[in-house]
Design a protein around this motif. Structure first.
Motif, PDB file in Angstrom:
ATOM      1  N   TYR A  92    -116.847  -7.061   4.925  1.00  0.00           N
ATOM      2  CA  TYR A  92    -116.293  -6.931   3.579  1.00  0.00           C
ATOM      3  C   TYR A  92    -114.781  -7.152   3.624  1.00  0.00           C
ATOM      4  O   TYR A  92    -114.214  -7.873   2.798  1.00  0.00           O
ATOM      5  CB  TYR A  92    -116.613  -5.548   2.995  1.00  0.00           C
ATOM      6  N   TRP A  93    -114.151  -6.513   4.597  1.00  0.00           N
ATOM      7  CA  TRP A  93    -112.689  -6.574   4.703  1.00  0.00           C
ATOM      8  C   TRP A  93    -112.195  -8.017   4.801  1.00  0.00           C
ATOM      9  O   TRP A  93    -111.216  -8.403   4.165  1.00  0.00           O
ATOM     10  CB  TRP A  93    -112.231  -5.780   5.935  1.00  0.00           C
ATOM     11  N   GLU A  94    -112.887  -8.807   5.591  1.00  0.00           N
ATOM     12  CA  GLU A  94    -112.449 -10.178   5.841  1.00  0.00           C
ATOM     13  C   GLU A  94    -112.518 -11.059   4.592  1.00  0.00           C
ATOM     14  O   GLU A  94    -111.785 -12.025   4.474  1.00  0.00           O
ATOM     15  CB  GLU A  94    -113.277 -10.795   6.978  1.00  0.00           C
ATOM     16  N   THR A  95    -113.389 -10.704   3.652  1.00  0.00           N
ATOM     17  CA  THR A  95    -113.512 -11.538   2.459  1.00  0.00           C
ATOM     18  C   THR A  95    -112.836 -10.927   1.236  1.00  0.00           C
ATOM     19  O   THR A  95    -112.702 -11.585   0.208  1.00  0.00           O
ATOM     20  CB  THR A  95    -115.001 -11.783   2.107  1.00  0.00           C
ATOM     21  N   ALA A  96    -112.409  -9.666   1.349  1.00  0.00           N
ATOM     22  CA  ALA A  96    -111.828  -8.974   0.195  1.00  0.00           C
ATOM     23  C   ALA A  96    -110.379  -9.397  -0.037  1.00  0.00           C
ATOM     24  O   ALA A  96    -109.664  -9.714   0.916  1.00  0.00           O
ATOM     25  CB  ALA A  96    -111.896  -7.467   0.416  1.00  0.00           C
ATOM     26  N   ASP A  97    -109.968  -9.403  -1.307  1.00  0.00           N
ATOM     27  CA  ASP A  97    -108.558  -9.688  -1.596  1.00  0.00           C
ATOM     28  C   ASP A  97    -107.766  -8.377  -1.557  1.00  0.00           C
ATOM     29  O   ASP A  97    -108.325  -7.305  -1.306  1.00  0.00           O
ATOM     30  CB  ASP A  97    -108.403 -10.444  -2.927  1.00  0.00           C
ATOM     31  N   ASP A  98    -106.474  -8.492  -1.816  1.00  0.00           N
ATOM     32  CA  ASP A  98    -105.592  -7.328  -1.653  1.00  0.00           C
ATOM     33  C   ASP A  98    -106.014  -6.132  -2.511  1.00  0.00           C
ATOM     34  O   ASP A  98    -106.077  -5.005  -2.034  1.00  0.00           O
ATOM     35  CB  ASP A  98    -104.149  -7.730  -1.978  1.00  0.00           C
ATOM     36  N   LEU A  99    -106.327  -6.383  -3.792  1.00  0.00           N
ATOM     37  CA  LEU A  99    -106.702  -5.278  -4.681  1.00  0.00           C
ATOM     38  C   LEU A  99    -108.039  -4.666  -4.277  1.00  0.00           C
ATOM     39  O   LEU A  99    -108.242  -3.453  -4.380  1.00  0.00           O
ATOM     40  CB  LEU A  99    -106.778  -5.764  -6.135  1.00  0.00           C
ATOM     41  N   GLU A 100    -108.964  -5.505  -3.831  1.00  0.00           N
ATOM     42  CA  GLU A 100    -110.269  -4.995  -3.378  1.00  0.00           C
ATOM     43  C   GLU A 100    -110.101  -4.126  -2.130  1.00  0.00           C
ATOM     44  O   GLU A 100    -110.748  -3.088  -1.974  1.00  0.00           O
ATOM     45  CB  GLU A 100    -111.220  -6.166  -3.095  1.00  0.00           C
ATOM     46  N   ARG A 101    -109.222  -4.562  -1.243  1.00  0.00           N
ATOM     47  CA  ARG A 101    -108.951  -3.774  -0.038  1.00  0.00           C
ATOM     48  C   ARG A 101    -108.295  -2.450  -0.407  1.00  0.00           C
ATOM     49  O   ARG A 101    -108.643  -1.400   0.118  1.00  0.00           O
ATOM     50  CB  ARG A 101    -108.029  -4.563   0.900  1.00  0.00           C
ATOM     51  N   GLU A 102    -107.335  -2.520  -1.333  1.00  0.00           N
ATOM     52  CA  GLU A 102    -106.650  -1.306  -1.757  1.00  0.00           C
ATOM     53  C   GLU A 102    -107.628  -0.325  -2.397  1.00  0.00           C
ATOM     54  O   GLU A 102    -107.607   0.871  -2.095  1.00  0.00           O
ATOM     55  CB  GLU A 102    -105.535  -1.649  -2.755  1.00  0.00           C
ATOM     56  N   PHE A 103    -108.475  -0.847  -3.268  1.00  0.00           N
ATOM     57  CA  PHE A 103    -109.464   0.003  -3.940  1.00  0.00           C
ATOM     58  C   PHE A 103    -110.324   0.723  -2.905  1.00  0.00           C
ATOM     59  O   PHE A 103    -110.537   1.937  -2.984  1.00  0.00           O
ATOM     60  CB  PHE A 103    -110.348  -0.846  -4.867  1.00  0.00           C
ATOM     61  N   LEU A 104    -110.805  -0.020  -1.925  1.00  0.00           N
ATOM     62  CA  LEU A 104    -111.697   0.557  -0.913  1.00  0.00           C
ATOM     63  C   LEU A 104    -110.979   1.619  -0.071  1.00  0.00           C
ATOM     64  O   LEU A 104    -111.494   2.732   0.104  1.00  0.00           O
ATOM     65  CB  LEU A 104    -112.242  -0.561  -0.010  1.00  0.00           C
ATOM     66  N   VAL A 105    -109.789   1.294   0.415  1.00  0.00           N
ATOM     67  CA  VAL A 105    -109.062   2.258   1.260  1.00  0.00           C
ATOM     68  C   VAL A 105    -108.656   3.480   0.440  1.00  0.00           C
ATOM     69  O   VAL A 105    -108.798   4.622   0.897  1.00  0.00           O
ATOM     70  CB  VAL A 105    -107.824   1.600   1.912  1.00  0.00           C
ATOM     71  N   PHE A 106    -108.193   3.255  -0.793  1.00  0.00           N
ATOM     72  CA  PHE A 106    -107.791   4.383  -1.643  1.00  0.00           C
ATOM     73  C   PHE A 106    -108.995   5.279  -1.962  1.00  0.00           C
ATOM     74  O   PHE A 106    -108.882   6.487  -2.029  1.00  0.00           O
ATOM     75  CB  PHE A 106    -107.148   3.884  -2.941  1.00  0.00           C
ATOM     76  N   HIS A 107    -110.149   4.661  -2.191  1.00  0.00           N
ATOM     77  CA  HIS A 107    -111.360   5.438  -2.455  1.00  0.00           C
ATOM     78  C   HIS A 107    -111.688   6.338  -1.261  1.00  0.00           C
ATOM     79  O   HIS A 107    -111.915   7.546  -1.419  1.00  0.00           O
ATOM     80  CB  HIS A 107    -112.547   4.506  -2.760  1.00  0.00           C
ATOM     81  N   GLU A 108    -111.678   5.734  -0.078  1.00  0.00           N
ATOM     82  CA  GLU A 108    -112.028   6.524   1.118  1.00  0.00           C
ATOM     83  C   GLU A 108    -110.959   7.574   1.410  1.00  0.00           C
ATOM     84  O   GLU A 108    -111.285   8.692   1.822  1.00  0.00           O
ATOM     85  CB  GLU A 108    -112.249   5.603   2.330  1.00  0.00           C
ATOM     86  N   LEU A 109    -109.701   7.249   1.201  1.00  0.00           N
ATOM     87  CA  LEU A 109    -108.646   8.257   1.383  1.00  0.00           C
ATOM     88  C   LEU A 109    -108.739   9.334   0.303  1.00  0.00           C
ATOM     89  O   LEU A 109    -108.340  10.478   0.529  1.00  0.00           O
ATOM     90  CB  LEU A 109    -107.255   7.603   1.384  1.00  0.00           C
ATOM     91  N   GLY A 110    -109.289   8.950  -0.851  1.00  0.00           N
ATOM     92  CA  GLY A 110    -109.553   9.952  -1.889  1.00  0.00           C
ATOM     93  C   GLY A 110    -110.462  11.044  -1.347  1.00  0.00           C
ATOM     94  O   GLY A 110    -110.271  12.231  -1.611  1.00  0.00           O
ATOM     95  N   HIS A 111    -111.455  10.635  -0.556  1.00  0.00           N
ATOM     96  CA  HIS A 111    -112.326  11.616   0.109  1.00  0.00           C
ATOM     97  C   HIS A 111    -111.589  12.298   1.260  1.00  0.00           C
ATOM     98  O   HIS A 111    -111.514  13.528   1.333  1.00  0.00           O
ATOM     99  CB  HIS A 111    -113.557  10.923   0.718  1.00  0.00           C
ATOM    100  N   CYS A 112    -111.067  11.484   2.187  1.00  0.00           N
ATOM    101  CA  CYS A 112    -110.540  12.003   3.466  1.00  0.00           C
ATOM    102  C   CYS A 112    -109.208  12.740   3.334  1.00  0.00           C
ATOM    103  O   CYS A 112    -108.949  13.671   4.080  1.00  0.00           O
ATOM    104  CB  CYS A 112    -110.374  10.866   4.472  1.00  0.00           C
ATOM    105  N   ALA A 113    -108.341  12.297   2.411  1.00  0.00           N
ATOM    106  CA  ALA A 113    -106.996  12.874   2.344  1.00  0.00           C
ATOM    107  C   ALA A 113    -106.852  13.919   1.250  1.00  0.00           C
ATOM    108  O   ALA A 113    -106.095  14.877   1.396  1.00  0.00           O
ATOM    109  CB  ALA A 113    -105.958  11.769   2.145  1.00  0.00           C
ATOM    110  N   ILE A 114    -107.557  13.718   0.114  1.00  0.00           N
ATOM    111  CA  ILE A 114    -107.364  14.667  -0.989  1.00  0.00           C
ATOM    112  C   ILE A 114    -108.685  15.285  -1.458  1.00  0.00           C
ATOM    113  O   ILE A 114    -108.738  15.897  -2.543  1.00  0.00           O
ATOM    114  CB  ILE A 114    -106.585  14.026  -2.179  1.00  0.00           C
TER     115      ILE A 114
END
Ligand code: ZN
Length: 158
Positions: A92-114
């Motif tokens: 997924y990462w290799e085909t995702a654009d910047d906003l898609e990558r940001e959405f995914l990482v922010f979502h997971e950090l939403g779980h892991c960090a906050i």
């Protein structure tokens, strides 16, 4: 110059070895290089909203690897081996654009960090009101430069 690079490489590999030895003490956390800028962005966007993200204290690792579970592109895992790790799917990462990558990482950090759980509420257009949507189709993800600020406000002010 070549020697210097070689020395640096040797140093790096010995650090990696030391890192794996120190794992049992729970002192190791590593973020894959391509993920780092998104971790940094998450911290910066949180700070803009008076939320402090302290990765040192949270000990969150970030790893790009192949996720074999169907339809899963990201995970926040809490296991004995990986107490707090954001995992994103390599393909997924290799085909995702910047906003898609940001959405995914922010979502997971939403779980892991906050510690945010999933939220699948939708607005009057059927669009997800939160980055924390489960992604199971209960609402439509509309993460663009136009909706980003509102969705980040929602993410950090719950
Ligand atoms: Zn999730």
């Amino acid at each position: 110059m070549t020697n210097r690079i070689l020395t640096a490489l040797l140093l790096m590999s010995s650090m990696l070895v030391m890192g794996s030895c120190a794992k049992d003490e729970g002192s190791e956390f590593l973020v894959d290089e391509p993920l780092q800028q998104y971790f940094d962005r998450f911290e910066a966007e949180a700070a803009l909203r008076n939320v402090v993200i302290d990765y040192e204290a949270l000990k969150i690792s970030g790893d790009i690897r192949i996720i074999t579970t169907p339809n899963v592109i990201g995970q926040c895992v809490h296991t004995d081996k990986e107490p707090n790790t954001v995992i994103v799917d390599k393909f997924y990462w290799e085909t995702a654009d910047d906003l898609e990558r940001e959405f995914l990482v922010f979502h997971e950090l939403g779980h892991c960090a906050i510690n945010r759980p999933h939220l699948d509420d939708s607005d009057t257009h059927g669009d997800c009101v939160s980055i924390m949507t489960s992604g199971t189709g209960l609402c439509h993800i509309n993460y663009t430069t136009a909706t980003r600020t509102d969705l980040l406000d929602e993410l950090f002010t719950q």
